[in-house]
Each structure stands twice: as structure tokens, then as C-alpha cells.
Motif scaffolding. Sequence first.
Motif, PDB file in Angstrom:
ATOM      1  N   SER A 102       0.724  -1.006  -0.215  1.00  0.00           N
ATOM      2  CA  SER A 102      -0.100   0.742   0.235  1.00  0.00           C
ATOM      3  C   SER A 102       0.679   1.082   0.017  1.00  0.00           C
ATOM      4  O   SER A 102       1.189   1.582   0.977  1.00  0.00           O
ATOM      5  N   ASN A 122      -4.191  -0.536   5.288  1.00  0.00           N
ATOM      6  CA  ASN A 122      -4.548   0.249   5.610  1.00  0.00           C
ATOM      7  C   ASN A 122      -3.515   0.989   6.574  1.00  0.00           C
ATOM      8  O   ASN A 122      -2.648   0.345   8.028  1.00  0.00           O
ATOM      9  N   SER A 127      -1.136   5.315   2.379  1.00  0.00           N
ATOM     10  CA  SER A 127      -2.217   4.471   2.090  1.00  0.00           C
ATOM     11  C   SER A 127      -3.044   5.581   1.737  1.00  0.00           C
ATOM     12  O   SER A 127      -3.756   6.381   2.571  1.00  0.00           O
ATOM     13  N   ASP A 129      -6.799   5.479   1.426  1.00  0.00           N
ATOM     14  CA  ASP A 129      -8.356   4.486   1.707  1.00  0.00           C
ATOM     15  C   ASP A 129      -9.501   4.708   1.252  1.00  0.00           C
ATOM     16  O   ASP A 129     -10.384   3.824   1.092  1.00  0.00           O
ATOM     17  N   SER A 132      -9.944   2.250  -1.326  1.00  0.00           N
ATOM     18  CA  SER A 132     -10.499   1.067  -1.460  1.00  0.00           C
ATOM     19  C   SER A 132     -12.083   0.829  -1.067  1.00  0.00           C
ATOM     20  O   SER A 132     -12.346   1.473   0.137  1.00  0.00           O
ATOM     21  N   SER A 137     -13.205  -3.652   6.532  1.00  0.00           N
ATOM     22  CA  SER A 137     -11.969  -3.474   5.908  1.00  0.00           C
ATOM     23  C   SER A 137     -10.654  -4.252   6.934  1.00  0.00           C
ATOM     24  O   SER A 137     -11.426  -4.529   8.121  1.00  0.00           O
ATOM     25  N   LYS A 140      -5.716  -1.373  10.902  1.00  0.00           N
ATOM     26  CA  LYS A 140      -4.450  -0.543  10.205  1.00  0.00           C
ATOM     27  C   LYS A 140      -3.621  -0.789  10.872  1.00  0.00           C
ATOM     28  O   LYS A 140      -3.135  -2.235  11.364  1.00  0.00           O
TER      29      LYS A 140
END
Length: 342
Positions: A102, A122, A127, A129, A132, A137, A140
Motif C-alpha cells: 500500500s 491500511n 495509503s 484509503d 479501497s 476493511s 490499521k
Amino acid sequence: MDHKTRNFQNILVIDFGQLGDVVLSLPALKAIRHKFAASNIAVLTGMAAGEIVTLSGLADEVIKVDRVELRDGPRLASIAKIFRLVSDIRRRKIDLVIDLHSLSETNLLAFLSKAKHRLLANRESRSLDILSNFSPSPPKEDKAKHLGDRYLDVLIPLGVDGSDRRFVFQTSAVDLEFVRAKFFNDSQDRLIGIFPGAGHPSRCWSLDNFAQLASRLVSDGYIPVVFLGPEEKAIKDQVKALFPPSTILVDGLSLAQFIAAAGLVKAFVTNDTGPMHLAACAGTPILLLLDERAPMTYLPLTDRLAIIRDKTIDKISVDETMHALADLINSGSENDKTFATW
């Protein structure tokens, strides 16, 4: 349908990182391969790392990108290559993109792929996000975790089994025969590997110390084997001058041949560097010399690992290195003693 039970036809794994990073991602790639055995899995990665993924046998296709060339080459040519890459990925009709590392540019590439499902690591401040769309998800990124665990965390929403955190390369008979004939002949029982390079000086034990260690090994009946990669060309003449005459110098190998050669030594003494990870995945016990300031989240994929740390790496003595190496060599099977795990 639940993502944990869904069968994706075409999966793209984006796995950009340094050589060692990609080696540490192999348990995650293995978990993806096992979970989606019937899927076509393509891995997008860098040039050198692409060979590692190919050797692993975990991908149906490996798409190699020269990121340095894209970054430093003529701008118009780089833009044209990026467009061709996007077009090639779209042609593959990807159902699921998994971005293990990422970066903002790889997240953007995942978005441009037109894949219906995008599972992106994440990473705080790294990244994008918003690009996505996978639910749930991934958690983190926890930087306190080993990098291999962080890669496996990305796969949690897929219900992937990440319990097998080891990877060992299967060496070909051709590569074994080549390195044996070129370097080792029949003297295999007493070989000790040494990798004196590491890139940054703060991660390098001195060449004089390695040479003293080699002399001690010779006195104990061992044969030092010094491995040199492309970045160690500058020290080759110094190695020849400083190390005992019986030292075997191994260089000029492909990654597959390096893994084969590393698998033939009894132990591998090394600075913190990419080739260490290759030796570990060859099944060889590793003695890692480490600066105390270095993180412990990038340890190699092995249970046969001894680590010597000091305030700075130059404070590690030859005596303590010899003692740790003797313990590592004499530890017997993998079940007898575990030096470090992640």
C-alpha cells in the motif's frame, strides 16, 4: 456472498517492496494461494523481487515493473509505460486486487485496474484509503508487529488462514549441481556462510571482524564461505586479502543459485540485509549481527535464528560471535532449540 467464501476468478496481488520485504510477504502469498487454489493469481512486483515470487511457485503470473526506471527515466517514456501497464492489467479482467504494501501510487493503480473488489493495506499516511472498497476493511497497520504479520493482517477480511508463517524454497537439482561443482566440490560438511555486506555502514560489522571470525573457523576445522552480491563488488579484493586462503568466495550467482548455495552451509553469519532472508528460506540457521537501534520487526522466516545485539554493531566481539555460532550449530534439529520467533 460472503467474501470469505467467495471464489474470485482473477486475483492481482500488488507486492512492491525491497527484496527482503517481498521474501517476508511469502507466507501471505502462500495463504492466498491455499485459500484460492482455483483462482488465477498474478503478482505485480519489482524486477529483482519478481524472480523471488517466480521461484516461490505461488503465482500463476508474475508482472515485473522496473520502478527505478519509471522514476528516473524520461518522463514521457515513463508515462507511456504506466499507461501500458494499466491497459495490461485491465485486459486481465481482475476480480480482486490485494495491495499488501500500500503506497499511494499502487493504491491508485488498484483503482485504475477496474477490479470490482479492492483490498488495500491500511497504512497511516501512506495509503489512499478512499480508494479501497472492501468490507470489512483490514485493520490499521500495527508497526509494532513483524512485517510478515502485517502482511497477513491485510488478508483478515478474506478469512485466510495465516497460521503457517514459514516459507522454504525448493531448490532445483540443476542449481544444486551447478553450485556444488563450481564452488564446493565434496567439502560440504564443514561449510559456514558469511555475508559481510549490508548497504548502510551502520548495519555492517567490520570486514576485519569477519576476517578474524573466518580465521577462528578455520582453526576449528571449518571452511568459511563468503557470499558477495552485486553491491559487494567493491570489497571483493579486500576479502581476498584479509580472509584465510581456504576461504571459498561465492559471487556472480542468480537468486536461485544463491539460495541453492546458501542451503548447503551449516550456518549463515550475516548483517541485517536482503540475502539473509534468502538464506533463511533456504532452511539454513541464521546468526544475525544487529545494531540495538535496528527494529526487530524484520526478522527472517526461520525458527533457527540467533541474534547478537549491542549498542552499535561494531561493539559486537568476535568471541561472542564464535560462541553464539557454536550454540547455533550444535543446537541440532529445529525442535531442540528455538532462538527467536515472530
